[in-house]
Enzyme design. Structure first.
Site, PDB file in Angstrom:
ATOM      1  N   TYR A 254       0.832  -1.208   0.000  1.00  0.00           N
ATOM      2  CA  TYR A 254       0.000   0.000   0.000  1.00  0.00           C
ATOM      3  C   TYR A 254       0.868   1.260   0.000  1.00  0.00           C
ATOM      4  O   TYR A 254       1.909   1.302   0.651  1.00  0.00           O
ATOM      5  CB  TYR A 254      -0.911   0.018   1.221  1.00  0.00           C
ATOM      6  CG  TYR A 254      -1.936  -1.096   1.226  1.00  0.00           C
ATOM      7  CD1 TYR A 254      -3.035  -1.069   0.362  1.00  0.00           C
ATOM      8  CD2 TYR A 254      -1.802  -2.184   2.081  1.00  0.00           C
ATOM      9  CE1 TYR A 254      -3.973  -2.092   0.352  1.00  0.00           C
ATOM     10  CE2 TYR A 254      -2.731  -3.213   2.091  1.00  0.00           C
ATOM     11  CZ  TYR A 254      -3.807  -3.162   1.214  1.00  0.00           C
ATOM     12  OH  TYR A 254      -4.725  -4.187   1.209  1.00  0.00           O
ATOM     13  N   ASN A 295     -11.213   0.078  -3.358  1.00  0.00           N
ATOM     14  CA  ASN A 295     -10.157   0.825  -2.668  1.00  0.00           C
ATOM     15  C   ASN A 295      -8.928  -0.024  -2.378  1.00  0.00           C
ATOM     16  O   ASN A 295      -7.950   0.468  -1.826  1.00  0.00           O
ATOM     17  CB  ASN A 295     -10.702   1.401  -1.354  1.00  0.00           C
ATOM     18  CG  ASN A 295     -11.809   2.404  -1.581  1.00  0.00           C
ATOM     19  OD1 ASN A 295     -11.767   3.186  -2.532  1.00  0.00           O
ATOM     20  ND2 ASN A 295     -12.841   2.372  -0.741  1.00  0.00           N
ATOM     21  N   ASP A 296      -8.980  -1.308  -2.753  1.00  0.00           N
ATOM     22  CA  ASP A 296      -7.882  -2.217  -2.451  1.00  0.00           C
ATOM     23  C   ASP A 296      -7.055  -2.564  -3.693  1.00  0.00           C
ATOM     24  O   ASP A 296      -6.412  -3.610  -3.753  1.00  0.00           O
ATOM     25  CB  ASP A 296      -8.430  -3.508  -1.825  1.00  0.00           C
ATOM     26  CG  ASP A 296      -7.368  -4.302  -1.080  1.00  0.00           C
ATOM     27  OD1 ASP A 296      -6.560  -3.675  -0.364  1.00  0.00           O
ATOM     28  OD2 ASP A 296      -7.327  -5.537  -1.223  1.00  0.00           O
ATOM     29  N   ALA A 297      -7.047  -1.688  -4.674  1.00  0.00           N
ATOM     30  CA  ALA A 297      -6.308  -1.933  -5.918  1.00  0.00           C
ATOM     31  C   ALA A 297      -4.838  -1.565  -5.731  1.00  0.00           C
ATOM     32  O   ALA A 297      -4.352  -0.562  -6.244  1.00  0.00           O
ATOM     33  CB  ALA A 297      -6.938  -1.139  -7.063  1.00  0.00           C
TER      34      ALA A 297
END
Length: 416
Positions: A254, A295-297
């Site tokens: 992230y 949102n987790d790309a």
């Protein structure tokens, strides 16, 4: 601790040696006759790569989930934090075309492999799938599968032949990844199935997937883009995710944890065989993920595929809406402009995004608005043709409403 070595095989042929020294540190050295780099982050050289240089690539081949690693460690009586030991235990069949074997293992070319799989009854499949939390990826000390796949959820590899799902025998290839429902995440399989299929209908390059029902349990079958099937022979293709290519540890995937940002990953695509095509495709995936609320790309959800000397951008995978679950974080894996949260993103942020990624804002705006107009209707069509249960249809309507809302707001913000 004594020094240990593993032979690193590409398509079954030795290409280098992974070593763990007495202190537990790993290093990697290419064989003198190696002619192909296994990673963009590990270019061909005679000098060994120290742990800091090579750990991100090799760590990136292993499961990320801490509980999965602990289960595997207990199963094989090794440490959950020892990547070398985990690769020794389960690295016989990794994503792409790599395998890890003992140094004296006979050389067996594996670029082309004949399918060899077992048929299971529906009851046997259910038992097998339900056992995955205790037998991650289908591994256990009493079988010889030695399968390793990166990622955080329960999954395993299967073979789909003539519409029938089969379990690959040890040492033989698979054609699909079977993903089970994510614990505490309602309708995760349906979510990914709908998002992946609507993306394909909107002409994004996406891995084929289908829902499969085992005694009432929905699972997702995703066709492996790193395996090419012709008749009953499978060709393995090498691949690496963006974190591996950029020498970033999986735990740092992230942007908030020093992971890659959009400028970095778009620059990475300059090494592909067709940088313009790859960058425009990735741009459309950014648009799509924003509209569905993914949102987790992060950078491990995109990969490079080596069909030739120069890689191509691999088909998209792991597309699903996280915004539909209020309990999940609203912070984006990669920031857009100066915004960390999707609800804060405005036209100024998209302009900044285009500047950072060297994209034409005029093209980007036109394409984004076009996609936003098309998504709701196409998703509705996909839902109608998916043979869903009444309960699944109710949940799918929530996803449709979310995508319609995001699309409407996006068009409004870009046209201001």
């Amino acid at each position: 601790m004594s020094e240990k070595q593993l032979s690193v095989r590409l398509y079954g042929n030795p290409i280098g040696v992974l070593k763990q020294d007495e202190a537990g540190k790993i290093s990697f050295t290419y064989n003198p006759d190696a002619s192909f780099a296994i990673s963009h982050s590990l270019p061909l050289q005679t000098k060994p790569f120290e742990e800091k240089q090579c750990l991100p690539f090799f760590n990136g081949l292993l499961p990320e989930n801490e509980e999965t690693r602990k289960t595997l460690a207990a199963m094989f009586r090794i440490s959950a934090t020892n990547d070398f030991s985990l690769l020794e235990a389960i690295g016989g069949d990794c994503a792409g075309a790599l395998s890890f074997v003992l140094m004296d293992t006979p050389i067996t070319p594996q670029e082309f492999l004949k399918l060899d799989a077992t048929a299971l009854t529906e009851e046997e499949w259910l038992k097998y799938v339900q056992s995955l939390p205790k037998r991650p990826l289908g591994n256990s000390p009493d079988n010889a599968r030695r399968l390793s796949l990166a990622g955080a959820q329960d999954k395993t590899s299967v073979t789909l032949l003539n519409g029938k799902m089969l379990l690959p025998r040890a040492g033989t290839p698979s054609t699909h990844i079977l993903k089970t429902p994510i614990q505490h995440i309602d309708y995760s399989v349906l979510n990914e199935f709908l998002c992946m299929n609507v993306a394909k209908q909107l002409e994004l390059d996406v891995a084929d997937c289908t829902m499969y029902t085992i005694k009432g349990m929905r699972v997702l079958l995703v066709k492996r883009y790193d395996r090419m099937l012709k008749d009953d022979v499978v060709k393995r293709l090498h691949q690496e995710d963006f974190c591996q290519a950029l020498a970033v540890l999986s735990k740092n995937k992230y942007q908030a944890e020093s992971g890659p940002n959009f400028a970095t990953v778009f620059k990475l695509l300059l090494i592909t065989d067709n940088p313009v095509k790859a960058r425009l495709e990735l741009a459309r995936r950014v648009m799509f993920n924003f509209l569905i609320g993914n949102n987790d790309a992060h950078a491990k959800n995109s990969s490079l595929l080596y069909k030739d000397i120069k890689p191509v951008l691999a088909p998209a995978y792991d597309l699903l809406s996280t915004a539909i679950y209020p309990e999940l974080t609203t912070k984006m894996a990669m920031y857009i402009g100066s915004s960390k949260e999707a609800e804060w993103v405005n036209a100024k942020d998209w302009r900044l995004f285009c500047q950072e990624t060297d994209l034409s804002f005029a093209w980007f705006k036109k394409e984004f608005i076009k996609l936003a107009h098309a998504l709701p209707d196409q998703l509705q069509t996909t839902i109608l043709h998916s043979n869903l249960t009444k309960e699944e249809s109710v949940w799918a309507k929530k996803l449709l409403d979310l995508c319609a809302k995001n699309s409407k707001e996006l068009i409004h913000r870009l046209e201001l």
